[in-house]
Each structure stands twice: as structure tokens, then as C-alpha cells.
Motif scaffolding. Sequence first.
Motif, PDB file in Angstrom:
ATOM      1  N   ARG A 449      42.725  37.763  25.252  1.00 17.01           N
ATOM      2  CA  ARG A 449      42.323  37.589  26.666  1.00 17.01           C
ATOM      3  C   ARG A 449      43.431  38.002  27.632  1.00 17.01           C
ATOM      4  N   ASP A 450      44.656  37.492  27.424  1.00 18.50           N
ATOM      5  CA  ASP A 450      45.750  37.765  28.356  1.00 18.50           C
ATOM      6  C   ASP A 450      46.129  39.244  28.373  1.00 18.50           C
ATOM      7  N   GLN A 451      46.083  39.892  27.231  1.00 23.24           N
ATOM      8  CA  GLN A 451      46.400  41.323  27.171  1.00 23.24           C
ATOM      9  C   GLN A 451      45.363  42.144  27.941  1.00 23.24           C
ATOM     10  N   ILE A 452      44.088  41.732  27.800  1.00 27.28           N
ATOM     11  CA  ILE A 452      43.016  42.440  28.523  1.00 27.28           C
ATOM     12  C   ILE A 452      43.219  42.292  30.034  1.00 27.28           C
ATOM     13  N   LEU A 453      43.555  41.077  30.490  1.00 26.06           N
ATOM     14  CA  LEU A 453      43.782  40.851  31.914  1.00 26.06           C
ATOM     15  C   LEU A 453      44.996  41.641  32.403  1.00 26.06           C
ATOM     16  N   GLU A 454      46.041  41.714  31.584  1.00 24.01           N
ATOM     17  CA  GLU A 454      47.253  42.461  31.952  1.00 24.01           C
ATOM     18  C   GLU A 454      46.942  43.947  32.123  1.00 24.01           C
ATOM     19  N   LEU A 455      46.226  44.521  31.151  1.00 21.95           N
ATOM     20  CA  LEU A 455      45.881  45.945  31.216  1.00 21.95           C
ATOM     21  C   LEU A 455      44.947  46.232  32.403  1.00 21.95           C
ATOM     22  N   SER A 458      46.802  45.915  35.762  1.00 21.93           N
ATOM     23  CA  SER A 458      47.727  47.044  35.943  1.00 21.93           C
ATOM     24  C   SER A 458      46.963  48.285  36.390  1.00 21.93           C
ATOM     25  N   LEU A 459      45.789  48.499  35.759  1.00 21.39           N
ATOM     26  CA  LEU A 459      44.950  49.641  36.125  1.00 21.39           C
ATOM     27  C   LEU A 459      44.405  49.525  37.556  1.00 21.39           C
ATOM     28  N   GLU A 460      43.979  48.317  37.907  1.00 26.60           N
ATOM     29  CA  GLU A 460      43.299  48.102  39.196  1.00 26.60           C
ATOM     30  C   GLU A 460      44.260  47.918  40.365  1.00 26.60           C
ATOM     31  N   TYR A 461      45.547  47.828  40.094  1.00 28.97           N
ATOM     32  CA  TYR A 461      46.518  47.476  41.142  1.00 28.97           C
ATOM     33  C   TYR A 461      46.456  48.435  42.334  1.00 28.97           C
ATOM     34  N   ASN A 462      46.242  49.708  42.088  1.00 29.08           N
ATOM     35  CA  ASN A 462      46.232  50.698  43.177  1.00 29.08           C
ATOM     36  C   ASN A 462      44.859  50.928  43.788  1.00 29.08           C
ATOM     37  N   SER A 463      43.866  50.203  43.317  1.00 27.23           N
ATOM     38  CA  SER A 463      42.508  50.351  43.852  1.00 27.23           C
ATOM     39  C   SER A 463      42.269  49.349  44.986  1.00 27.23           C
ATOM     40  N   GLU A 464      41.510  49.764  46.004  1.00 25.79           N
ATOM     41  CA  GLU A 464      41.208  48.883  47.127  1.00 25.79           C
ATOM     42  C   GLU A 464      39.833  48.226  46.987  1.00 25.79           C
ATOM     43  N   HIS A 465      39.124  48.489  45.919  1.00 27.52           N
ATOM     44  CA  HIS A 465      37.782  47.919  45.736  1.00 27.52           C
ATOM     45  C   HIS A 465      37.869  46.396  45.594  1.00 27.52           C
ATOM     46  N   PRO A 466      36.930  45.641  46.207  1.00 29.60           N
ATOM     47  CA  PRO A 466      36.968  44.171  46.122  1.00 29.60           C
ATOM     48  C   PRO A 466      37.008  43.640  44.683  1.00 29.60           C
ATOM     49  N   LEU A 467      36.295  44.305  43.748  1.00 25.98           N
ATOM     50  CA  LEU A 467      36.302  43.855  42.363  1.00 25.98           C
ATOM     51  C   LEU A 467      37.680  44.063  41.744  1.00 25.98           C
ATOM     52  N   ALA A 468      38.316  45.170  42.094  1.00 23.08           N
ATOM     53  CA  ALA A 468      39.659  45.456  41.590  1.00 23.08           C
ATOM     54  C   ALA A 468      40.647  44.417  42.103  1.00 23.08           C
ATOM     55  N   GLN A 469      40.524  44.059  43.365  1.00 19.49           N
ATOM     56  CA  GLN A 469      41.420  43.070  43.948  1.00 19.49           C
ATOM     57  C   GLN A 469      41.236  41.708  43.294  1.00 19.49           C
ATOM     58  N   ALA A 470      39.999  41.389  42.893  1.00 20.22           N
ATOM     59  CA  ALA A 470      39.739  40.117  42.207  1.00 20.22           C
ATOM     60  C   ALA A 470      40.488  40.068  40.872  1.00 20.22           C
ATOM     61  N   VAL A 471      40.505  41.183  40.155  1.00 18.96           N
ATOM     62  CA  VAL A 471      41.211  41.256  38.869  1.00 18.96           C
ATOM     63  C   VAL A 471      42.714  41.082  39.082  1.00 18.96           C
ATOM     64  N   VAL A 472      43.252  41.767  40.099  1.00 20.58           N
ATOM     65  CA  VAL A 472      44.693  41.686  40.387  1.00 20.58           C
ATOM     66  C   VAL A 472      45.075  40.262  40.798  1.00 20.58           C
ATOM     67  N   ASN A 477      47.745  35.042  39.863  1.00 24.39           N
ATOM     68  CA  ASN A 477      47.634  33.573  39.775  1.00 24.39           C
ATOM     69  C   ASN A 477      48.141  33.041  38.439  1.00 24.39           C
ATOM     70  N   GLU A 478      48.059  33.884  37.406  1.00 24.74           N
ATOM     71  CA  GLU A 478      48.533  33.470  36.078  1.00 24.74           C
ATOM     72  C   GLU A 478      49.935  33.994  35.787  1.00 24.74           C
ATOM     73  N   SER A 479      50.582  34.546  36.840  1.00 24.84           N
ATOM     74  CA  SER A 479      51.976  35.040  36.736  1.00 24.84           C
ATOM     75  C   SER A 479      52.132  36.093  35.647  1.00 24.84           C
ATOM     76  N   ILE A 480      51.125  36.926  35.511  1.00 26.53           N
ATOM     77  CA  ILE A 480      51.196  38.007  34.529  1.00 26.53           C
ATOM     78  C   ILE A 480      51.898  39.206  35.164  1.00 26.53           C
ATOM     79  N   LYS A 481      52.907  39.723  34.504  1.00 23.13           N
ATOM     80  CA  LYS A 481      53.672  40.863  35.019  1.00 23.13           C
ATOM     81  C   LYS A 481      52.895  42.154  34.746  1.00 23.13           C
ATOM     82  N   LEU A 482      52.707  42.947  35.804  1.00 20.87           N
ATOM     83  CA  LEU A 482      51.914  44.169  35.663  1.00 20.87           C
ATOM     84  C   LEU A 482      52.786  45.340  35.231  1.00 20.87           C
TER      85      LEU A 482
END
Length: 806
Positions: A449-455, A458-472, A477-482
Motif C-alpha cells: 500500500r505505502d509503495q503504491i501511494l509513494e509512486l 510522485s507521479l501526480e505531484y506536477n499535475s494540477e488535476h483535483p484527483l492528483a492533488q488528493a493523492v499528493v 499527510n502520511e509524511s511519505i517522501k516523494l
Amino acid sequence: MEIIQLNIEGMTCASCVAHVEKGIKNRVGIDMASVNLATERATVSYDPQMIDVDEIIKSVIDAGYIASIPEKGSEDIEDRKKREQHKKLKVKSIISAALSAPLVLAMFAGIFKIEALMFLHNPTIQLILATPVQFWIGGRFYIAGWKSIKAGSPGMDVLVALGTSAAYFFSIFNGYFAERIGVETNGLYFEASAIIITLVLLGKYLESNAKGKTSEAIKKLMGLQPKVARVVRDGEVIEVPISDVVPGDIVNIRPGERIPVDGIITKGNTAIDESMITGESMPVEKSILDKVVSGTINSYGSIEFKAEHVGKESVLSRIIAIVEEAQGSKAPIQKLADKVASIFVPVVLVISLITFLIWWLIIGSLTSAMISAVAVLVIACPCALGLATPTAIMVGTGKGAQRGILIKNGEILQSAGKITAIVLDKTGTLTQGKPEIQSIYPIGTSYNRDQILELAASLEYNSEHPLAQAVVRAAENESIKLKNIESFKSIPGMGVEGILDGQTLLIGTQKLMDDNKIPSQSYKKKKEELELKGNTVVILSTKSEAIGLITIADSIKKESVEAVNLLKNLGLKVYMITGDNRRTADAIALKAGIENVLSEILPEGKASEVKKLQANGEIVAMVGDGVNDAPALAVADTGIAMGEGSDIAMESSDITLMRGDLREIAAAILLSQRTMGKIKQNLFWAFFYNSIGIPFAALGFLNPIIAGAAMAFSSVSVVTNSLSLKNFNMKSAKKDDVASITLKVNGMSCNKCKMNVENCVKSFEYVDNANVNLEKKEVVITFKNSEIKGIDTIKSAIKDAGYKPL
């Protein structure tokens, strides 16, 4: 093309408007000219390569009127000038009435044979009383009339000047010359000329008074702008004119002060009263990084904020600009009145001449000929025609602005009431626009789970889409380093692609997976199950296989269900449009009460869907808040943007809802329908009045004095009818059976008191809304289910909060 506004002086009726427009349009390089009688302004679109502003001003002067460019900050000067003109009009009306009163007494003395007053029939006494009314007080009609004749554009002033002059000089002839040359005398008509001028002036005074009320909304908005601001410079707080505030300045605000410019809070916590901008009665809690908007009121805390948008770029300035544009515009329905007005006065002059000749030469009565011709001239002044549309538009757009509904112009105001179908964007319009991750499901055992959220983050960080921002946000919130992504590529409407540690990763929709030939057998059943619950499912994959599912949900706004019902009650077909797959879209639409769903629509496809509905005969409104909604907003018959959305969406739209409350769509449509109703009433009575009045006058059934009174008060009635729009209750767009009660509450003194009382009352489940008026010391309570109950309990709660309910 460039657009300029000009102040126009000297206009008195619809004919004047037509002549000024014609004068401007006749010049080479003019694209459009729209003149508004109520605001006394012209809006001109022109090519600066072919014509300059001085030439445009000269075209107005050549038409017989005065034009000038409104100076920056000249509103107060113009206001003062109008007040002075209004005062002079009042004084002259009183003097004119005082001089005309003995002439009226003389008329009654003759009718009722009152011997004590018969001396007033002396021609010299009447001449002395009537002359200052005719030439001093009525001089304005001669001056303006002569200018309009010289310009080849006779208007109302010519009709009044000719009509009263005929009565005045006919009286001189009867009083001093008729008997000497053996012509039978038929009495004096000085009272007709004097009273007509008095009544016209009185009508103008009342009209001016009423017109002032039509622009109250724009005056209130302008009054929200503070003149000075306190900024921090070189470590000190100094006071500067608001025009000196620049982006980046730190602005200091104390309790009770208005916010001078837009910005972001850098220090402090408070609540901001945004009611004059958004119409929302409850102050909004604000803290560091929250936005503040110019014109709003700081309630109780001291704050500092960094200035962002200043001057014309601020929200308040943009609102004022939109309302000014709307109030100076014309609705298409006005075109008929303009066409009639352009030929009206010459036609009336001909009718008056024919009336005179028939009565004199055929019937043989010079007196009747003169009286009937004068009555035709006076009754026919087309003032009401010129005021019918602009006054209603001014009140309607002003009423909308007070509620946070910004309507760009009169054409939009007219078209909004004809909408048959409405397309609602899902994200940020029907829903909160703040989606959150609900769950993460690994596919296979390669990644947890944590690896999937990290990947994914990291992918969505440069996207401005609301769904992408939710992932980031979830990763943060879980202090995962991108990790750093190489070769980032956004694929609009589908997802993103990037390379991490030499491996290509994809995240997005099923279509993105299909286009990249990613097998779906391993997750298809689970994905469908999650979508049926209303979740949006995002798929994370390598170039060869899917490795995880992320479910994201965006809850619908609490008012969305009620808003959809209101739109249906107005007879509209309601559609939801979204890029989500069919199952997710259907689940959300079901919650909102929408049957018509347009799903899996890419951003560029939204405009096409609107066009399809239009091709089927629908008059379509598109409602959205994002950059990708802008093309559809522009294509729709009426584009409606949520004020909480992007600037591009607001620029592309015809109507902006500053509150972001979907229920205000129904309010905007109802306001459009009511405004158009008033315009149609105004135009009907203006046309009816002239079409009935002129024949009556020509046939000798109308005394010139009565004609003058009718003409004067027709304009007043039109403006008064438009002003009744101010009573339009936006609540009526929600329920026809709303039950409410007003309680007096003593002890309230500030916005914090207001917020305390409103929160106290709203805490009861049977209360729908509470609105405190600090000035009147009262709270208006609206109840649910049309049932007033629990008043004693509410009073007790208010008392416990420290206030005194009556």
C-alpha cells in the motif's frame, strides 16, 4: 477594437438616445455604440487606427449633446453634480408651481363663477405670471430643442417647447389682439402652457429621484472600497492611499475594518463578513494562508495579509466593472423601442399639424385646432420608451449583484430566462471539488500500500488535476517522501506518465490503460465494484501491468440536491457532465437527483456535448468552475461560472455566482424572468399610452393640461415599476411556502455578536436559516417544513448567549 465609456449630457427621451447613437455610428471606425438614458452614458467600441476619442466626442456634439470622458475617481464629482441638478430641479418645480397656482385658480373661478377671483382673468396679470414659467423655467426646453433641431434630431424638448409656445402665444393673441382685429376671442390659455411646464418639471424631478434609486447597488459596491490602507514598510505600519498599495505589500487590518485589496493572510485569525460580495450572511472563519477579498469586513481579530490583487485586478473592482457594464448595456428587446423612437418625433409633428389643419380648415374652430394640436404635441413625448428597458436592467443586475449573482449585460439577462436545459459539471460544481483518497488496493504482491501511494503521489505531484492533488495530499499527510519523476507527461482527461528509476509508470483512467495495452483482467471486477459505490478509481501501472487501484471520492455539496430540484421545478432538463466512467457518474448523479448523465467526456469534448444539445433545439446553460470548462462555457447559450473557481472560467462565463451555491442558478433564472417581465410591462404601457393618447388628443377629447400630466407621470410610472424589482425575494427561488419570523434582539453591537446569535439560532434542527440585521437589531428566522415552532426555546437560547430577545 477598443471600448470607451462617455458621459452624455442633454438627453431627455428615447429619441435623444437614438440620435446620439446614430451620430456616433455614422463615423468611420465605429464598431458598436450603445447609449443608456437611465445612466446617461454611451458605450462605444471603435478602431483606434481609424478614429480617435476626440472625433467620437465631436460626433455627439454635432448631434446636439455634450460628451465627456469619465475621469478616474470622478464618481464623487458626478454624484455631487447630479445632486445639485436634482436640487435645482426641485427649486424650479416649486417656483413654477407657485406661479402657476393663480392661473389654476383663475380657471376654476371662470368655471364656478367665483366673482372674488375674476380679477385673475386679467390678461396682463396672467401674462406676468406665465412669462417667467415659459421662458425662465421653461428655457431649458427651448435651448435643448434648438440644439436638437440644428443637429437634425428633434426630441421631447421640441414637442414641449412647441406645445407650450402655441398655448402661450395664442393666449397673447386672444388677450390683446383678437378683439381689435375683429376675431372672436375664446379665452386665455396661459394656465395650459404654465401647468404643462410645471407638470413636466415635476415629472422630471420625480423621475430623477427614482432613477437615483436604480443605481443604489453600484453606489453600495463603490462604497465598499476603503480610501486608504495601512501597510508595513521598513518595519513600520504607515497609512497610504489605496492606489499606492502594490502586490507583495503586507497590509495590517484591525477589528471592524474593511479589507482594502485581495490577499493571503500571513498572521492572525479572524472571521470575515463577506455578505456584500457573496451574499452569505455568516462571517467566514479565516486563518493563515486563507484568502481575503477587498470590500469585506474584518470581524474581531487583528490580521496581516500579503497583497495579491490590487486596483482594477481586485475582486471588488472586477465586480464593480461587471455591474457597471451590465447597467450600461441594452437588452435585445430594446431594439423595437429604439426604432420607433428614431422616427417618433417627426411623425408626431406631422400628426399635430394635420390635427390643427383639420380642426381649423374643415371643422372651422381655430380654438379647438390649437388645443388639440397642443395636446398631441404634449401627450406624445417618448420619455417612457427610453426608460422602459435600462431602468429595469439597472435594478435587476443590481439586485443580483447584492446576492453575489454577477450578470454581464442586458442581452444575457434577457437570454437567461429562456434556458431549457442546464449542464452541470461534476467536480467543484455539484461536488465539493476537494476529493479525498478512500482506499488503496495493491494488485499482486510486487508493491504494498505505502509503495503504491509513494509512486502515485510522485507521479501526480506536477499535475494540477483535483484527483492528483488528493493523492499528493494523502502522501503528505502520511509524511511519505516523494521521488523525482523524469519525462513527466500530462495526458488531458486520462492521466499522467513518467519515468522513475528507469521504469515507465502510468496513472489514470481505464482509457489510458487501454491505449497503452495494459491488461485489465487482474483488477476489472474489483474496480467495477468500487465504482458502483460512487468512487472514482485511479489505476497505477508499469508499462506492462497494473500494480494498484486508488479509490477517490468527492462528496456532493449539501445544497446540490435542493438546487437540482429547484431547476427541475423551473421546467429545465438537468444534465451532469464528467470525465468519470459511467458507473461512478451514475452513482453520483443518483445522489444529486439527476437522470441525464454525460460521462467519460474529455475536457475538449464538453463543448461538443453542449453543441449536440443545442442542435436538438435546447437553449443550453453550462455551469462549471475549472479551466477545462471554459470552452463549454463560451459555447453555451448562457455560461455560468462558480465564483470559487478559476479566473478563466469567470472570464468565459456570462453569469458568475460569487457564493458557489448551485441554488443561485435558479435565483438567477427567476431574476431574469422577473426583469424581462418588468421590461415587457414597461414597453407595453409606453406603447399603449402613446397609441391611445395621440388619437384621443387629436380628436379633441384630451385637455393639454391632462396630456401634460399623463406624459410627465408615464415616465415616473415606468421607473417606479422597475424599482418594484427591488422587492424580488431570492428566497422565492427556493420555496414558495417558506415560514419565517422576525425577532428583536437587543445587546448586539458587532459582527461577532451577529455571528453568535446566528449560530445560536441555527443550532436548532427545525431552523433552516437565520439572518441578523445589526442596524435594526433583529434576526429573521426561516423554518424548515413551513412550520414555525420552538420560539420560546430559541429566545431562551439567545438569552443564555448573553443577548435580550423581545
